[in-house]
Write a protein that holds these residues in place. Structure first.
Motif, mmCIF file in Angstrom:
data_model
loop_
_atom_site.group_PDB
_atom_site.id
_atom_site.type_symbol
_atom_site.label_atom_id
_atom_site.label_comp_id
_atom_site.label_asym_id
_atom_site.label_seq_id
_atom_site.Cartn_x
_atom_site.Cartn_y
_atom_site.Cartn_z
ATOM 1 N N GLN A 113 3.866 32.942 -3.511
ATOM 2 C CA GLN A 113 4.318 34.324 -3.692
ATOM 3 C C GLN A 113 4.232 35.119 -2.404
ATOM 4 O O GLN A 113 5.113 35.935 -2.104
ATOM 5 C CB GLN A 113 3.465 34.984 -4.786
ATOM 6 N N ILE A 114 3.165 34.896 -1.619
ATOM 7 C CA ILE A 114 3.001 35.670 -0.383
ATOM 8 C C ILE A 114 3.542 34.901 0.829
ATOM 9 O O ILE A 114 3.278 35.284 1.975
ATOM 10 C CB ILE A 114 1.527 36.030 -0.154
ATOM 11 N N ALA A 115 4.285 33.824 0.567
ATOM 12 C CA ALA A 115 4.955 33.050 1.619
ATOM 13 C C ALA A 115 3.979 32.494 2.647
ATOM 14 O O ALA A 115 4.250 32.496 3.854
ATOM 15 C CB ALA A 115 6.009 33.915 2.319
ATOM 16 N N ARG A 116 2.840 31.982 2.174
ATOM 17 C CA ARG A 116 1.875 31.338 3.072
ATOM 18 C C ARG A 116 1.890 29.825 2.846
ATOM 19 O O ARG A 116 0.910 29.230 2.416
ATOM 20 C CB ARG A 116 0.473 31.906 2.848
ATOM 21 N N THR A 117 3.053 29.218 3.126
ATOM 22 C CA THR A 117 3.144 27.768 2.973
ATOM 23 C C THR A 117 2.241 27.046 3.972
ATOM 24 O O THR A 117 1.883 25.889 3.755
ATOM 25 C CB THR A 117 4.599 27.304 3.167
ATOM 26 N N ASP A 118 1.890 27.726 5.067
ATOM 27 C CA ASP A 118 0.963 27.097 6.009
ATOM 28 C C ASP A 118 -0.389 26.848 5.349
ATOM 29 O O ASP A 118 -0.974 25.768 5.479
ATOM 30 C CB ASP A 118 0.802 27.967 7.259
ATOM 31 N N LEU A 119 -0.886 27.855 4.610
ATOM 32 C CA LEU A 119 -2.156 27.683 3.912
ATOM 33 C C LEU A 119 -2.021 26.714 2.744
ATOM 34 O O LEU A 119 -2.963 25.982 2.412
ATOM 35 C CB LEU A 119 -2.678 29.030 3.414
ATOM 36 N N LEU A 120 -0.843 26.724 2.109
ATOM 37 C CA LEU A 120 -0.589 25.779 1.032
ATOM 38 C C LEU A 120 -0.685 24.346 1.554
ATOM 39 O O LEU A 120 -1.290 23.466 0.916
ATOM 40 C CB LEU A 120 0.790 26.044 0.437
ATOM 41 N N ALA A 121 -0.120 24.114 2.722
ATOM 42 C CA ALA A 121 -0.191 22.781 3.327
ATOM 43 C C ALA A 121 -1.624 22.419 3.687
ATOM 44 O O ALA A 121 -2.061 21.277 3.483
ATOM 45 C CB ALA A 121 0.695 22.718 4.568
ATOM 46 N N VAL A 122 -2.373 23.383 4.205
ATOM 47 C CA VAL A 122 -3.778 23.125 4.550
ATOM 48 C C VAL A 122 -4.576 22.780 3.299
ATOM 49 O O VAL A 122 -5.418 21.869 3.303
ATOM 50 C CB VAL A 122 -4.389 24.348 5.260
ATOM 51 N N ASN A 123 -4.316 23.512 2.219
ATOM 52 C CA ASN A 123 -5.044 23.245 0.979
ATOM 53 C C ASN A 123 -4.726 21.850 0.445
ATOM 54 O O ASN A 123 -5.619 21.103 0.043
ATOM 55 C CB ASN A 123 -4.692 24.302 -0.062
ATOM 56 N N ILE A 124 -3.442 21.487 0.444
ATOM 57 C CA ILE A 124 -3.051 20.151 -0.031
ATOM 58 C C ILE A 124 -3.611 19.076 0.897
ATOM 59 O O ILE A 124 -4.088 18.031 0.444
ATOM 60 C CB ILE A 124 -1.519 20.059 -0.130
ATOM 61 N N GLU A 125 -3.574 19.335 2.188
ATOM 62 C CA GLU A 125 -4.140 18.369 3.133
ATOM 63 C C GLU A 125 -5.628 18.156 2.866
ATOM 64 O O GLU A 125 -6.151 17.045 3.013
ATOM 65 C CB GLU A 125 -3.936 18.868 4.563
ATOM 66 N N GLY A 126 -6.319 19.229 2.426
ATOM 67 C CA GLY A 126 -7.730 19.095 2.087
ATOM 68 C C GLY A 126 -7.953 18.110 0.964
ATOM 69 O O GLY A 126 -8.920 17.334 0.985
ATOM 70 N N PHE A 127 -7.060 18.116 -0.030
ATOM 71 C CA PHE A 127 -7.170 17.138 -1.115
ATOM 72 C C PHE A 127 -6.884 15.726 -0.598
ATOM 73 O O PHE A 127 -7.618 14.780 -0.885
ATOM 74 C CB PHE A 127 -6.187 17.479 -2.240
ATOM 75 N N LEU A 128 -5.800 15.583 0.162
ATOM 76 C CA LEU A 128 -5.381 14.254 0.609
ATOM 77 C C LEU A 128 -6.405 13.614 1.539
ATOM 78 O O LEU A 128 -6.492 12.384 1.612
ATOM 79 C CB LEU A 128 -4.020 14.342 1.304
ATOM 80 N N SER A 129 -7.164 14.436 2.263
ATOM 81 C CA SER A 129 -8.146 13.898 3.200
ATOM 82 C C SER A 129 -9.551 13.851 2.611
ATOM 83 O O SER A 129 -10.486 13.420 3.289
ATOM 84 C CB SER A 129 -8.168 14.746 4.480
ATOM 85 N N HIS A 130 -9.710 14.276 1.365
ATOM 86 C CA HIS A 130 -11.038 14.314 0.757
ATOM 87 C C HIS A 130 -11.533 12.888 0.511
ATOM 88 O O HIS A 130 -10.784 12.027 0.056
ATOM 89 C CB HIS A 130 -10.983 15.086 -0.567
ATOM 90 N N PRO A 131 -12.820 12.600 0.797
ATOM 91 C CA PRO A 131 -13.337 11.233 0.602
ATOM 92 C C PRO A 131 -13.169 10.730 -0.828
ATOM 93 O O PRO A 131 -12.890 9.542 -1.035
ATOM 94 C CB PRO A 131 -14.822 11.365 0.970
ATOM 95 N N ILE A 132 -13.334 11.595 -1.804
ATOM 96 C CA ILE A 132 -13.184 11.168 -3.193
ATOM 97 C C ILE A 132 -11.741 10.777 -3.468
ATOM 98 O O ILE A 132 -11.453 9.771 -4.126
ATOM 99 C CB ILE A 132 -13.651 12.283 -4.147
ATOM 100 N N PHE A 133 -10.796 11.567 -2.941
ATOM 101 C CA PHE A 133 -9.381 11.237 -3.118
ATOM 102 C C PHE A 133 -9.051 9.935 -2.404
ATOM 103 O O PHE A 133 -8.317 9.102 -2.924
ATOM 104 C CB PHE A 133 -8.514 12.378 -2.586
#
Length: 366
Positions: free
Chosen positions: A232-252
């Motif tokens: 909504q606030i057009a922060r796809t940069d933070l959206l990418a960082v958040n998703i990257e956090g999941f993809l790089s998480h040791p549990i994931f």
């Protein structure tokens, strides 16, 4: 109505709960009620007595969010504080919070205290971990990506719960963070006092599955509230960082059913342009990581070369030390021979034969 409702959910041990409650009873600001929510499966004997304390027994099998909502149904406070059994509140806590709420505009929906309340990053434990060096700007969504900057000792205006329908009931752990994210997505503001008004006791070792629970809860919060807000606030940069956090998480990275569930959640309902923007940024990040990996490989080769050179120099130095020691041994042996010769000469000079020979030589000279 009263100024504050404080909700304290019972744990497995009565001692830390009563210690926390005692710090609330000792508040200099006295206009509050304390609702103690008991777990029906583990009844706690509560010896602390005060007319402001009410005990609630909501029944067995309820989630934390459900228990908190039971307390909200009977709460009479103009603001609500959810306390942990490991929180120790300084005597001025409620007074300072009340003053801040009274002087803040209506857009400030929650008041917390810091910096002791700032929580860990990446949700690896329940309140431990590194803290920030300064107060975060809670209006900046960047400070909410894999962070919970409002962890304990937070007073929330009662109308917030009425507007947002209370606490979410299907989460196991991050109930408060879910509330904070829904609040910022609704345009509600936060304020953190500079004073440290809450001290948190160490919670001991966490359950082995606590990391999985936290990751699963955060993925739900991201899917339902955080990602739509960032879009909504057009922060796809933070959206990418958040998703990257999941993809790089040791549990994931460990794979399994949880990884499948998480990836479905964090990528669900994103429109193609957003996904494209995210993948482009993740691609850039991946390219940077590859370059860093290549640089690291080159550094590793250089380190191996330097290590070999150091080893060779060390061997040379060790050989030089052996040679020096051998030379010192030879010198010592020569010194010993010299001393023996001196001793033998001294004995010869002291002998009668030497003195007689000296006298004979003197006579011959005359």
């Amino acid at each position: 109505m009263t100024a504050f409702t404080i909700i304290l959910q019972a744990g497995a041990d009565a001692d830390p709960m009563e210690a926390s409650a005692a710090t609330l009873i000792a508040q200099t600001f006295e206009d509050f009620e304390l609702l103690v929510v008991h777990d029906a499966l583990r009844p706690i004997r509560f010896s602390l007595q005060d007319p402001r304390i009410t005990h609630l027994h909501p029944g067995a099998g309820l989630s934390r969010g459900e228990c908190l909502n039971v307390a909200l149904e009977v709460a009479r406070g103009e603001a609500v504080v959810v306390a942990s059994t490991h929180d120790h509140f300084r005597p001025s806590f409620l007074g300072r919070i009340h003053e801040a709420l009274s002087t803040s505009g209506p857009h400030i929906a929650a008041i917390g205290s810091g910096p002791a309340d700032l929580a860990s990053e990446r949700f690896t434990s329940d309140g431990g971990g590194p803290s920030h060096d300064q107060q975060p700007d809670l209006s900046d969504p960047e400070n909410w990506v894999w962070r919970n900057p409002l962890h304990s000792g937070v007073a929330v205006r009662r109308q917030v719960f009425d507007t947002l329908d209370g606490f979410t009931e299907d989460l196991e752990s991050l109930v408060e963070l879910d509330l904070w994210i829904r609040m910022i997505a609704s345009g509600l503001g936060f304020h953190v006092l500079a004073d440290s008004l809450v001290d948190r006791e160490p919670t001991g070792r966490q359950r082995a599955d606590s990391g999985r629970v936290l990751l699963a809860d955060y993925s739900l919060i991201s899917q339902r509230h955080f990602h739509p807000y960032l879009v909504q606030i057009a922060r796809t940069d933070l959206l990418a960082v958040n998703i990257e956090g999941f993809l790089s998480h040791p549990i994931f990275q460990g794979g399994g059913d949880l990884a499948d569930v998480v990836v479905d959640r964090v990528l669900m309902d994103l429109d193609p342009p957003t996904v494209t923007a995210i993948m482009r940024q993740l691609g850039t990040t991946l390219g940077n990581l590859r370059r860093q990996t290549a640089m690291a490989a080159n550094r590793e080769v250089e380190i191996d070369r330097l290590t070999l050179d150091c080893q060779q120099r060390s061997d040379q130095l060790r050989q030089s030390q052996f040679d020096l020691q051998a030379a010192l041994d030879r010198l010592g042996s020569a010194e010993l021979d010299r001393r023996l010769a001196q001793d033998e000469l001294a004995r010869w000079q002291a002998s009668m034969i030497y003195r007689a020979a000296r006298k004979a030589k003197g006579k011959l000279g005359r």
